[in-house]
Motif scaffolding. Structure first.
Motif, PDB file in Angstrom:
ATOM      1  N   GLU A   1     -18.128   0.868  11.788  1.00 39.87           N
ATOM      2  CA  GLU A   1     -19.336   1.455  11.208  1.00 39.87           C
ATOM      3  C   GLU A   1     -19.085   2.065   9.832  1.00 39.87           C
ATOM      4  N   TYR A   2     -17.932   2.719   9.670  1.00 44.94           N
ATOM      5  CA  TYR A   2     -17.671   3.484   8.449  1.00 44.94           C
ATOM      6  C   TYR A   2     -16.882   2.715   7.406  1.00 44.94           C
ATOM      7  N   GLY A   3     -16.288   1.600   7.799  1.00 50.08           N
ATOM      8  CA  GLY A   3     -15.494   0.823   6.868  1.00 50.08           C
ATOM      9  C   GLY A   3     -14.047   1.280   6.814  1.00 50.08           C
ATOM     10  N   PRO A   4     -13.300   0.850   5.788  1.00 54.16           N
ATOM     11  CA  PRO A   4     -11.884   1.195   5.694  1.00 54.16           C
ATOM     12  C   PRO A   4     -11.681   2.674   5.377  1.00 54.16           C
ATOM     13  N   TYR A   5     -10.609   3.232   5.912  1.00 56.99           N
ATOM     14  CA  TYR A   5     -10.214   4.587   5.550  1.00 56.99           C
ATOM     15  C   TYR A   5      -9.388   4.460   4.266  1.00 56.99           C
ATOM     16  N   GLU A   6      -9.936   4.919   3.166  1.00 63.07           N
ATOM     17  CA  GLU A   6      -9.322   4.710   1.853  1.00 63.07           C
ATOM     18  C   GLU A   6      -8.276   5.790   1.558  1.00 63.07           C
ATOM     19  N   TYR A   7      -7.262   5.816   2.395  1.00 59.69           N
ATOM     20  CA  TYR A   7      -6.228   6.837   2.307  1.00 59.69           C
ATOM     21  C   TYR A   7      -5.511   6.823   0.961  1.00 59.69           C
ATOM     22  N   VAL A   8      -5.092   5.643   0.519  1.00 59.59           N
ATOM     23  CA  VAL A   8      -4.361   5.544  -0.747  1.00 59.59           C
ATOM     24  C   VAL A   8      -5.230   6.031  -1.898  1.00 59.59           C
ATOM     25  N   ALA A   9      -6.482   5.619  -1.931  1.00 57.82           N
ATOM     26  CA  ALA A   9      -7.385   6.025  -3.005  1.00 57.82           C
ATOM     27  C   ALA A   9      -7.627   7.530  -2.998  1.00 57.82           C
ATOM     28  N   ILE A  10      -7.741   8.111  -1.803  1.00 60.83           N
ATOM     29  CA  ILE A  10      -7.961   9.555  -1.700  1.00 60.83           C
ATOM     30  C   ILE A  10      -6.745  10.319  -2.209  1.00 60.83           C
ATOM     31  N   VAL A  11      -5.569   9.942  -1.708  1.00 55.60           N
ATOM     32  CA  VAL A  11      -4.336  10.608  -2.133  1.00 55.60           C
ATOM     33  C   VAL A  11      -4.154  10.485  -3.642  1.00 55.60           C
TER      34      VAL A  11
ATOM     35  N   VAL B   1       1.333   9.203   6.638  1.00 50.69           N
ATOM     36  CA  VAL B   1       0.579   8.678   7.775  1.00 50.69           C
ATOM     37  C   VAL B   1       1.303   9.126   9.040  1.00 50.69           C
ATOM     38  N   ARG B   2       0.620   9.949   9.824  1.00 53.71           N
ATOM     39  CA  ARG B   2       1.248  10.518  11.015  1.00 53.71           C
ATOM     40  C   ARG B   2       1.453   9.464  12.098  1.00 53.71           C
ATOM     41  N   ALA B   3       2.413   9.737  12.963  1.00 52.25           N
ATOM     42  CA  ALA B   3       2.668   8.852  14.098  1.00 52.25           C
ATOM     43  C   ALA B   3       1.515   8.914  15.093  1.00 52.25           C
TER      44      ALA B   3
ATOM     45  N   ASP C   1      -3.896   5.743  14.730  1.00 53.87           N
ATOM     46  CA  ASP C   1      -4.148   4.649  15.668  1.00 53.87           C
ATOM     47  C   ASP C   1      -3.911   3.274  15.049  1.00 53.87           C
ATOM     48  N   GLN C   2      -4.288   3.108  13.766  1.00 55.68           N
ATOM     49  CA  GLN C   2      -4.286   1.776  13.155  1.00 55.68           C
ATOM     50  C   GLN C   2      -3.353   1.630  11.959  1.00 55.68           C
ATOM     51  N   GLY C   3      -2.836   2.719  11.432  1.00 56.05           N
ATOM     52  CA  GLY C   3      -1.995   2.635  10.254  1.00 56.05           C
ATOM     53  C   GLY C   3      -2.800   2.567   8.962  1.00 56.05           C
ATOM     54  N   LEU C   4      -2.122   2.209   7.864  1.00 54.26           N
ATOM     55  CA  LEU C   4      -2.751   2.233   6.543  1.00 54.26           C
ATOM     56  C   LEU C   4      -3.943   1.292   6.414  1.00 54.26           C
ATOM     57  N   ALA C   5      -3.982   0.236   7.217  1.00 57.75           N
ATOM     58  CA  ALA C   5      -5.084  -0.726   7.122  1.00 57.75           C
ATOM     59  C   ALA C   5      -6.261  -0.347   8.017  1.00 57.75           C
ATOM     60  N   ALA C   6      -6.352   0.923   8.403  1.00 59.26           N
ATOM     61  CA  ALA C   6      -7.373   1.373   9.355  1.00 59.26           C
ATOM     62  C   ALA C   6      -8.792   1.069   8.878  1.00 59.26           C
TER      63      ALA C   6
ATOM     64  N   ALA D   1       0.831  -1.203   0.000  1.00 63.77           N
ATOM     65  CA  ALA D   1       0.000   0.000   0.000  1.00 63.77           C
ATOM     66  C   ALA D   1       0.864   1.251   0.000  1.00 63.77           C
ATOM     67  N   GLN D   2       1.929   1.233   0.809  1.00 61.96           N
ATOM     68  CA  GLN D   2       2.828   2.379   0.868  1.00 61.96           C
ATOM     69  C   GLN D   2       3.439   2.656  -0.500  1.00 61.96           C
ATOM     70  N   ALA D   3       3.805   1.607  -1.211  1.00 59.13           N
ATOM     71  CA  ALA D   3       4.407   1.765  -2.532  1.00 59.13           C
ATOM     72  C   ALA D   3       3.421   2.317  -3.539  1.00 59.13           C
ATOM     73  N   ASP D   4       2.120   2.105  -3.308  1.00 61.90           N
ATOM     74  CA  ASP D   4       1.093   2.558  -4.235  1.00 61.90           C
ATOM     75  C   ASP D   4       0.742   4.032  -4.067  1.00 61.90           C
ATOM     76  N   ILE D   5       1.185   4.669  -2.996  1.00 57.83           N
ATOM     77  CA  ILE D   5       0.812   6.056  -2.709  1.00 57.83           C
ATOM     78  C   ILE D   5       1.604   7.004  -3.595  1.00 57.83           C
TER      79      ILE D   5
END
Length: 226
Positions: free
Chosen positions: A64-74, A88-90, A55-60, A24-28
């Motif tokens: 209720e809301y499902g996955p946080y689609e960080y890679v797709a958003i970026v 992804v902040r510490a 809190d959870q990293g890229l696989a967050a 996932a990191q490589a895909d960003i």
């Protein structure tokens, strides 16, 4: 992004998780910090995510809301022509300290000759709180998008005094992020500003996904077409 599946062998599970995160990191398609020698013609967009990734990293995933689609958003912003600056902040990142860091990067881009209309900051939830502090610190009139970060608590805790041109986006069914109207009213140096109230029914989870309902207005605003 899917969460890692629990396997019988703990070692196999760990390696699978690490591999998933690395892929996932490589895909960003983003840089973690603004370049020291920027391209003056580029449009730089800082994207600041919500707390769940701390809190959870890229696989967050929120139940209720499902996955946080960080890679797709970026990558959606990258596809829209922006040079995206995001990481992804510490865990337990201090909002004031992080705002100082991003504000310094913004000022460095401007000092290097990138024009103010080619620099923007978009933050969601905790990222929106950081964005408000950046807007308080950076006096140059760049553009900002604040998503689901305004409420009585953030107003009292942060006491933001916004600068620049600011778009607020919040969801009608969200009980966390509300109207930025009161914070706008506290900001005498605020430039052009606008607020959009969505009706997706997704509550705070609307910002977990690259929905056209907010991606479109955000891109238009950052491009100066809002």
């Amino acid at each position: 992004m899917k969460k890692c599946v629990t396997m019988i062998a703990g070692a196999v599970m760990v390696s699978a998780c690490v591999a998933s995160a690395a892929t996932a990191q490589a895909d960003i398609r983003a840089m973690t910090h603004a370049p020291l020698t920027p391209e003056k013609a580029a449009h730089y967009l800082f994207y600041l995510h919500g707390q769940i990734l701390e809190d959870q990293g890229l696989a967050a995933v929120n139940p209720e809301y499902g996955p946080y689609e960080y890679v797709a958003i970026v990558n959606q912003f990258a596809d829209s022509g922006f040079t995206v600056v995001s990481e992804v902040r510490a865990a337990r990142t201090d909002v004031a300290q992080y705002a100082d860091s991003v504000a310094a990067q913004v000022n460095r881009l401007l000092k290097a000759g990138v024009t103010r209309d080619h620099v923007a900051v978009l933050g969601a939830s905790k990222g929106a709180m950081i964005t408000m502090l950046i807007s308080t610190r950076v006096k140059a009139p760049i553009r900002y998008v604040i998503m689901a970060g305004c409420n009585d608590g953030s107003r009292k805790r942060l006491a933001p005094r916004l600068h620049g041109d600011v778009l607020s986006i919040f969801e009608n069914s969200d009980t966390i992020g509300r109207s930025c109207g009161p914070i706008f009213g506290d900001s005498p140096a605020l430039g052009k500003h606008k607020e959009i109230e969505l009706h997706t029914g997704r509550k705070h989870g609307f910002l977990f996904h690259p929905l056209p309902e907010w991606i479109g207005p955000a891109v238009s605003w950052v491009r100066g077409r809002g």
